[in-house]
Design a protein around this motif. Structure first.
Motif, PDB file in Angstrom:
ATOM      1  N   ARG A  46       8.636  -1.267  -0.485  1.00 49.86           N
ATOM      2  CA  ARG A  46       7.349  -1.460  -1.130  1.00 49.86           C
ATOM      3  C   ARG A  46       7.471  -2.346  -2.395  1.00 49.86           C
ATOM      4  NH1 ARG A  46       3.952   2.438   0.996  1.00 49.86           N
ATOM      5  NH2 ARG A  46       5.198   4.066   1.931  1.00 49.86           N
TER       6      ARG A  46
ATOM      7  N   PRO B 155       2.839  -2.371 -10.006  1.00 50.99           N
ATOM      8  CA  PRO B 155       1.942  -2.653  -8.754  1.00 50.99           C
ATOM      9  C   PRO B 155       1.230  -3.688  -8.419  1.00 50.99           C
ATOM     10  CG  PRO B 155       0.733  -1.695 -10.703  1.00 50.99           C
ATOM     11  CD  PRO B 155       2.018  -1.914 -11.091  1.00 50.99           C
TER      12      PRO B 155
ATOM     13  N   THR C  11      -1.516  -4.670  -7.830  1.00 48.65           N
ATOM     14  CA  THR C  11      -2.872  -5.131  -8.119  1.00 48.65           C
ATOM     15  C   THR C  11      -2.951  -6.320  -9.206  1.00 48.65           C
ATOM     16  OG1 THR C  11      -2.479  -3.497 -10.002  1.00 48.65           O
ATOM     17  CG2 THR C  11      -3.652  -2.717  -7.871  1.00 48.65           C
TER      18      THR C  11
ATOM     19  N   ILE D 187       6.052  -2.125  -5.113  1.00 43.13           N
ATOM     20  CA  ILE D 187       6.206  -1.480  -6.457  1.00 43.13           C
ATOM     21  C   ILE D 187       7.875  -1.130  -6.702  1.00 43.13           C
ATOM     22  CG2 ILE D 187       5.809   0.786  -5.638  1.00 43.13           C
ATOM     23  CD1 ILE D 187       4.268   1.115  -8.356  1.00 43.13           C
ATOM     24  N   ASP D 188       8.395  -0.908  -5.725  1.00 43.59           N
ATOM     25  CA  ASP D 188       9.796  -0.645  -5.798  1.00 43.59           C
ATOM     26  C   ASP D 188      10.772  -1.843  -6.092  1.00 43.59           C
ATOM     27  OD1 ASP D 188       9.257   2.106  -5.270  1.00 43.59           O
ATOM     28  OD2 ASP D 188       9.486   1.833  -3.236  1.00 43.59           O
TER      29      ASP D 188
ATOM     30  N   ASP E 222       0.940  -1.351   0.014  1.00 44.87           N
ATOM     31  CA  ASP E 222      -0.135   0.092   0.058  1.00 44.87           C
ATOM     32  C   ASP E 222       0.982   1.299  -0.042  1.00 44.87           C
ATOM     33  OD1 ASP E 222       0.468   0.844   3.039  1.00 44.87           O
ATOM     34  OD2 ASP E 222      -0.057  -1.304   3.189  1.00 44.87           O
ATOM     35  N   ASP E 223       0.199   2.502   0.006  1.00 45.20           N
ATOM     36  CA  ASP E 223       0.950   3.679  -0.088  1.00 45.20           C
ATOM     37  C   ASP E 223       1.055   4.399   1.492  1.00 45.20           C
ATOM     38  OD1 ASP E 223       1.260   3.256  -2.902  1.00 45.20           O
ATOM     39  OD2 ASP E 223      -0.704   4.469  -2.981  1.00 45.20           O
ATOM     40  N   MET E 224       0.750   3.756   2.297  1.00 48.82           N
ATOM     41  CA  MET E 224       0.627   4.360   3.749  1.00 48.82           C
ATOM     42  C   MET E 224       2.128   4.455   4.194  1.00 48.82           C
ATOM     43  SD  MET E 224      -2.760   2.416   5.607  1.00 48.82           S
ATOM     44  CE  MET E 224      -4.334   2.509   4.608  1.00 48.82           C
ATOM     45  N   PRO E 225       2.313   5.233   5.121  1.00 50.57           N
ATOM     46  CA  PRO E 225       3.803   5.360   5.626  1.00 50.57           C
ATOM     47  C   PRO E 225       4.318   4.101   6.293  1.00 50.57           C
ATOM     48  CG  PRO E 225       2.265   6.973   6.550  1.00 50.57           C
ATOM     49  CD  PRO E 225       1.478   6.169   5.878  1.00 50.57           C
ATOM     50  N   THR E 226       5.711   3.880   5.618  1.00 50.84           N
ATOM     51  CA  THR E 226       6.346   2.474   6.137  1.00 50.84           C
ATOM     52  C   THR E 226       7.682   2.928   5.926  1.00 50.84           C
ATOM     53  OG1 THR E 226       6.516   0.093   5.654  1.00 50.84           O
ATOM     54  CG2 THR E 226       6.262   1.625   3.757  1.00 50.84           C
TER      55      THR E 226
ATOM     56  N   ASN F 212      -0.860  -5.443   2.741  1.00 51.02           N
ATOM     57  CA  ASN F 212      -1.594  -4.280   2.030  1.00 51.02           C
ATOM     58  C   ASN F 212      -2.747  -3.692   3.000  1.00 51.02           C
ATOM     59  OD1 ASN F 212      -2.436  -2.952  -0.191  1.00 51.02           O
ATOM     60  ND2 ASN F 212      -4.414  -4.351  -0.569  1.00 51.02           N
TER      61      ASN F 212
ATOM     62  N   THR G 239      -5.457  -1.603   3.818  1.00 54.28           N
ATOM     63  CA  THR G 239      -6.572  -0.573   3.304  1.00 54.28           C
ATOM     64  C   THR G 239      -7.583   0.124   4.422  1.00 54.28           C
ATOM     65  OG1 THR G 239      -8.479  -2.324   3.140  1.00 54.28           O
ATOM     66  CG2 THR G 239      -6.705  -2.491   1.623  1.00 54.28           C
TER      67      THR G 239
END
Length: 625
Positions: A99, A107, A109, A101-102, A91-95, A197, A199
């Motif tokens: 990630r 992504p 998905t 995607i990196d 997800d895109d939340m702080p971490t 993930n 959400t």
């Protein structure tokens, strides 16, 4: 699953699509039913867990029915222990974690959808459970392929399993664990990967391997850490035990540390020789042995083994931390049980349990008794260092389930041998007393330590991350640094100590330091010491050392309190090791010296960076002894 049971769930749209379209769904209503489902066909004595990987069936594990439970063995050495770098955030939340995607340049998905499509083509098992326990626990489910029911059975032994037929109300999962083993081969080049993930409505966890450590246990831990980060509380990586002396004096000790830091061992009885003597140290070269006799040990009331809930709803105004177990079962490592009689009480439970157990990485013969000292042999011909058993709390004698106040918080670190010729951070004495500021600092650096049996091999001293739960954390470490500091400031009547295991200087000690210190602190009644009983350690980061140590009328040699007094170590060996430890701490602490850190935390870190004397740490958080 009955229609009535199905109506009790409130699933997300994605989960509903999987459930509605899969080949079949089974929701077991008891752990006994789960055990019976671990082998196929029903009544079989062994079963191979296989998956189609690009048209070829790959055997991941074997499951064997034994008299005392089911034994699971993995085909690969790598799958027999946890990979500490398996956590990926989608997800895109702080971490602070990598990630998806990196790491994979796309992504999540697409893989998420592929995972759901794969599950749709399976016969599925659903296990409802409460993450964090019955005390305000969070509705959770595991969705797994039916042929991996051993994994579901293990999770049901670790977490608070729910019989959905008896559950009142609507069961709306806030955590969903999806088990899809083939993707380890098709997507992740054979690596253990757990994708988290987060959400707004549900925390999704995708487990792409069959070893339960990273997901069924530590993955659920990561979910609790995420909830605590948002709500302002911590689930500690710790064991806890009530210790009652022969004179009925009681003390509550909570032992923290990285994997292999002695958490499970803190709840064990002292290991004795055949003649009942206690061998507490042996010289690595000369083989000289040191013994102590303790006629009557303290009685132990186990509280927790690995995950301790420190929820604000159970705190009080005593000035002490209040805790309770966050699990319903314990994932016990058995590498130290190498022969019959090592740990008689638990061996009896494992050999003749009141209900079937789940064993991992232990040799097994169908319909025979699984013996916990017969560890699976790795490909190098050596016994697997991570044999395990899942032990439900209800089978542990004298277990304590109610919230309880902590008198002493100890922190364990696996230490290597240290000599002048080969200096290392094995310079800790048998017990160090820490002021609160240093106690917080140790929970930031959290050394993983020497020869860790729980995870795949790492070299040198490394950190387990904030609170020693860093590998399981999906949020921000600095937020947890602040939470741990707040926790210490809110419980100033709880005391702190530091205990090594494995080695003290040039002596092999195993877990004896924590067993003996458990006896010592309980007999004292607290970790409050008169100034005359303590003196500053040569390395300020180690707080205070003891001037002397007497247990049951017998003194421990001072060389085990101050390793620099060992001729093989000396001041030069100690100072070289101290520099290694100091450099490690500075390197780790620099990660936390960011604007989000509380000002008091910054001051404590500056003390370390400036190699301040012990008195400076004492001044920052003052307590009354």
């Amino acid at each position: 699953m009955s229609l009535l049971s199905l109506k009790k769930f409130k699933f997300s749209d994605d989960i509903s699509r999987v459930i509605d379209n899969c080949k079949s769904v089974t929701v077991p209503t008891s752990r006994e039913e789960l055990v019976s489902m671990t082998l196929y066909p029903p009544g079989a004595n062994s079963f191979d867990v296989r998956y189609d990987v690009n048209g070829k069936f790959v055997k991941e594990a074997t499951v064997v029915r034994c008299k005392n439970g089911v034994a699971v063995n993995y085909m690969e050495d790598y799958m027999r222990r946890r990979d500490p770098d398996c956590t990926i955030v989608a997800d895109d939340m702080p971490t602070d974690k990598p990630r998806f995607i990196d790491q994979f340049k796309e992504p999540f998905t697409s893989l998420r959808q592929d995972t759901f499509d794969w599950l749709i083509n399976q016969e599925l098992t659903i296990v409802p459970f409460l993450a964090g326990g019955t005390f305000g626990g969070y509705h959770s489910i595991l969705i797994s392929p039916k042929n991996a029911t051993f994994f579901a059975c293990g999770l049901a032994g670790l977490q608070y399993f729910i019989n959905i037929d008896e559950f009142e109300g609507v069961f709306e999962p806030k955590l969903a664990v999806f088990l899809a083993p083939p993707f380890r081969h098709t997507y992740f080049d054979g690596k253990q990967i757990i994708v988290h993930n987060r959400t707004p409505n549900i925390y999704e966890m995708f487990s792409y391997n069959l070893y339960p450590g990273p997901s069924a246990k530590k993955g659920v831990y990561g979910f609790l850490l995420d909830v605590g980060e948002r709500e302002g509380w911590v689930t500690a990586h710790a064991s806890a035990v009530k210790i009652t002396t022969p004179y009925e004096n009681e003390i509550i000790l909570m032992h923290e540390g990285a994997s292999g830091g002695g958490k499970s061992e803190m709840g064990e009885n002292i290991h004795r020789e055949i003649d009942r003597k206690i061998l507490y140290a042996q010289h690595l070269e000369t083989k000289e042995k040191f013994y102590i006799n303790i006629e009557e040990e303290c009685q132990l009331g186990p509280i927790a083994d690995d995950m301790v809930l420190c929820h604000p709803s159970i705190q009080n105004d005593s000035g002490k931390l209040v805790i309770r177990d966050a699990e319903d079962g314990w994932f016990l490592r058995l590498d130290h049980v190498k022969e019959y009689g090592t740990e008689p009480l638990r061996e009896k439970i494992f050999t003749q349990p009141s209900e079937p157990l789940v064993f991992l990485n232990i040799q097994a013969v169908p319909t025979a008794t699984c013996l916990v000292w017969e560890h699976t042999i790795d490909s190098d011909g050596k016994p697997c260092p991570n044999p395990r058993v899942i032990l439900p709390r209800r089978m542990v004698p004298d277990i304590i389930s109610d919230p309880i106040e902590v008198d002493v918080r100890s922190f364990g670190i696996r230490t290597p041998p240290c000599t002048k010729e080969r200096p290392s951070y094995g310079i800790l004495g048998m017990l160090h007393v820490l002021p609160p500021a240093l106690a917080w600092l140790w929970r930031l650096v959290a050394p993983r330590g020497h020869n860790n049996p729980s995870i795949i091999e790492t070299k040198g001293i490394t950190s387990e991350g904030i609170g020693s739960y860093g590998p399981f954390l999906t949020g921000k470490s600095v937020n947890h640094a602040n939470l741990l500091l707040k926790q210490i400031l809110n419980s100033l009547n709880t005391r702190y100590v530091l205990i090594p295991n494995q080695h003290i200087g040039c002596y092999k000690v195993g877990f004896m330091p924590q067993w003996l210190m458990r006896e010592y602190l309980a007999r004292r009644g607290s970790a409050n010491f008169k100034p005359s009983c303590l003196s500053p350690a040569r390395l300020p980061l180690l707080g205070y050392g003891l001037e002397s140590l007497k247990i049951d009328g017998q003194y421990i040699n001072k060389a085990f309190l101050r390793p620099e007094m060992q001729p093989e170590v000396g001041l030069s060996g100690y100072d070289d090791g101290a520099k290694q430890l100091s450099d490690f701490c500075k390197s780790e602490l620099s990660k936390y010296n960011v604007p989000e850190l509380e000002p008091l935390g910054k001051e404590i870190i500056e003390c370390c960076m400036n190699e301040a004397p012990l008195e400076e740490y004492v001044k920052l958080i003052q307590v009354k002894y």
